[in-house]
Design a protein around this motif. Structure first.
Motif, mmCIF file in Angstrom:
data_model
loop_
_atom_site.group_PDB
_atom_site.id
_atom_site.type_symbol
_atom_site.label_atom_id
_atom_site.label_comp_id
_atom_site.label_asym_id
_atom_site.label_seq_id
_atom_site.Cartn_x
_atom_site.Cartn_y
_atom_site.Cartn_z
ATOM 1 N N UNK A 90 -9.222 2.792 -18.523
ATOM 2 C CA UNK A 90 -7.958 2.836 -18.516
ATOM 3 C C UNK A 90 -7.344 2.330 -17.251
ATOM 4 N N UNK A 91 -6.469 1.509 -17.485
ATOM 5 C CA UNK A 91 -5.672 0.847 -16.271
ATOM 6 C C UNK A 91 -4.164 1.182 -16.286
ATOM 7 N N UNK A 92 -3.785 1.542 -15.087
ATOM 8 C CA UNK A 92 -2.510 1.936 -14.866
ATOM 9 C C UNK A 92 -2.192 0.594 -13.969
ATOM 10 N N UNK B 126 -2.314 1.118 -20.174
ATOM 11 C CA UNK B 126 -3.155 -0.264 -21.109
ATOM 12 C C UNK B 126 -4.578 0.026 -21.077
ATOM 13 N N UNK B 127 -5.137 0.097 -22.246
ATOM 14 C CA UNK B 127 -6.569 0.210 -22.221
ATOM 15 C C UNK B 127 -7.137 -0.887 -22.100
ATOM 16 N N UNK B 128 -8.379 -0.991 -21.521
ATOM 17 C CA UNK B 128 -9.480 -1.973 -21.714
ATOM 18 C C UNK B 128 -9.983 -2.206 -23.029
ATOM 19 N N UNK B 129 -10.750 -3.214 -23.047
ATOM 20 C CA UNK B 129 -11.234 -3.633 -24.429
ATOM 21 C C UNK B 129 -12.121 -2.515 -24.573
ATOM 22 N N UNK B 130 -12.971 -2.063 -23.816
ATOM 23 C CA UNK B 130 -14.110 -0.856 -23.961
ATOM 24 C C UNK B 130 -13.395 0.373 -24.270
ATOM 25 N N UNK C 138 -14.916 9.178 -35.902
ATOM 26 C CA UNK C 138 -15.419 10.519 -36.021
ATOM 27 C C UNK C 138 -14.661 11.609 -36.614
ATOM 28 N N UNK C 139 -13.380 11.488 -36.129
ATOM 29 C CA UNK C 139 -12.532 12.563 -36.744
ATOM 30 C C UNK C 139 -12.527 12.436 -38.191
ATOM 31 N N UNK C 140 -12.849 11.354 -38.839
ATOM 32 C CA UNK C 140 -12.536 11.269 -40.193
ATOM 33 C C UNK C 140 -13.879 11.838 -41.049
ATOM 34 N N UNK C 141 -14.965 12.037 -40.393
ATOM 35 C CA UNK C 141 -16.165 12.280 -40.942
ATOM 36 C C UNK C 141 -16.103 13.870 -41.001
ATOM 37 N N UNK C 142 -16.687 14.448 -42.223
ATOM 38 C CA UNK C 142 -16.446 15.766 -42.687
ATOM 39 C C UNK C 142 -17.223 16.821 -41.485
ATOM 40 N N UNK C 143 -16.655 17.939 -41.420
ATOM 41 C CA UNK C 143 -17.353 18.622 -40.263
ATOM 42 C C UNK C 143 -18.771 19.068 -40.680
ATOM 43 N N UNK D 151 -10.467 0.669 -25.921
ATOM 44 C CA UNK D 151 -10.014 0.483 -27.327
ATOM 45 C C UNK D 151 -10.952 0.748 -28.205
ATOM 46 N N UNK D 152 -12.131 0.096 -27.798
ATOM 47 C CA UNK D 152 -13.295 0.518 -28.607
ATOM 48 C C UNK D 152 -13.735 1.932 -28.795
ATOM 49 N N UNK D 153 -13.600 2.647 -27.704
ATOM 50 C CA UNK D 153 -13.870 3.979 -27.509
ATOM 51 C C UNK D 153 -12.988 4.686 -28.443
ATOM 52 N N UNK D 154 -11.579 4.441 -28.119
ATOM 53 C CA UNK D 154 -10.716 5.008 -29.105
ATOM 54 C C UNK D 154 -10.783 4.964 -30.408
#
Length: 111
Positions: free
Chosen positions: A1-3, A44-48, A59-64, A50-53
């Motif tokens: 993350x960049x500020x 603003x997020x770095x490329x890494x 992951x949140x779409x996967x069933x628990x 954005x990939x992490x996000x």
């Protein structure tokens, strides 16, 4: 993350002034570069980042609970074919400990 901008914080609101009335530091005052400001913080997020996000959202779409795996294990238990693999459990425990140690070594625990 960049500020992108850093600067002095405005004074806290007083009873006769709301937070909206307080002056916001401008980009020119904090960086010497004139930019149009909207009075809002910008992240603003770095490329890494954005990939992490994106990965976290997937992951949140996967069933628990993986129903297919639960049914497979139930079937194996009922049939008497389920076998505990002690060496796999031991290897996984060691790997998890090594990962935890690596993370702990690289984070600031004095904060």
């Amino acid at each position: 993350m960049e500020i992108p901008e850093k600067g002095p914080l405005p004074s806290p609101p007083t009873p006769d002034r709301s937070a909206e009335e307080l002056p916001h530091p401008t980009a020119e005052a904090t960086t010497g570069v004139q930019r149009k400001t909207t009075g809002r913080d910008i992240v603003s997020l770095t490329e890494r980042g954005r990939e992490f996000k994106a990965a976290a959202e997937l992951v949140h779409l996967l069933p628990e609970i993986r129903e297919d795996r639960v049914m497979q294990l139930k079937r194996q238990l009922e049939e008497g074919t389920y076998r505990v693999k002690g060496h796999r459990i031991a290897v996984n425990m060691i790997n998890e400990t090594l990962e935890n140690n690596y993370v702990l070594k690289h984070i600031d625990t004095k904060a």
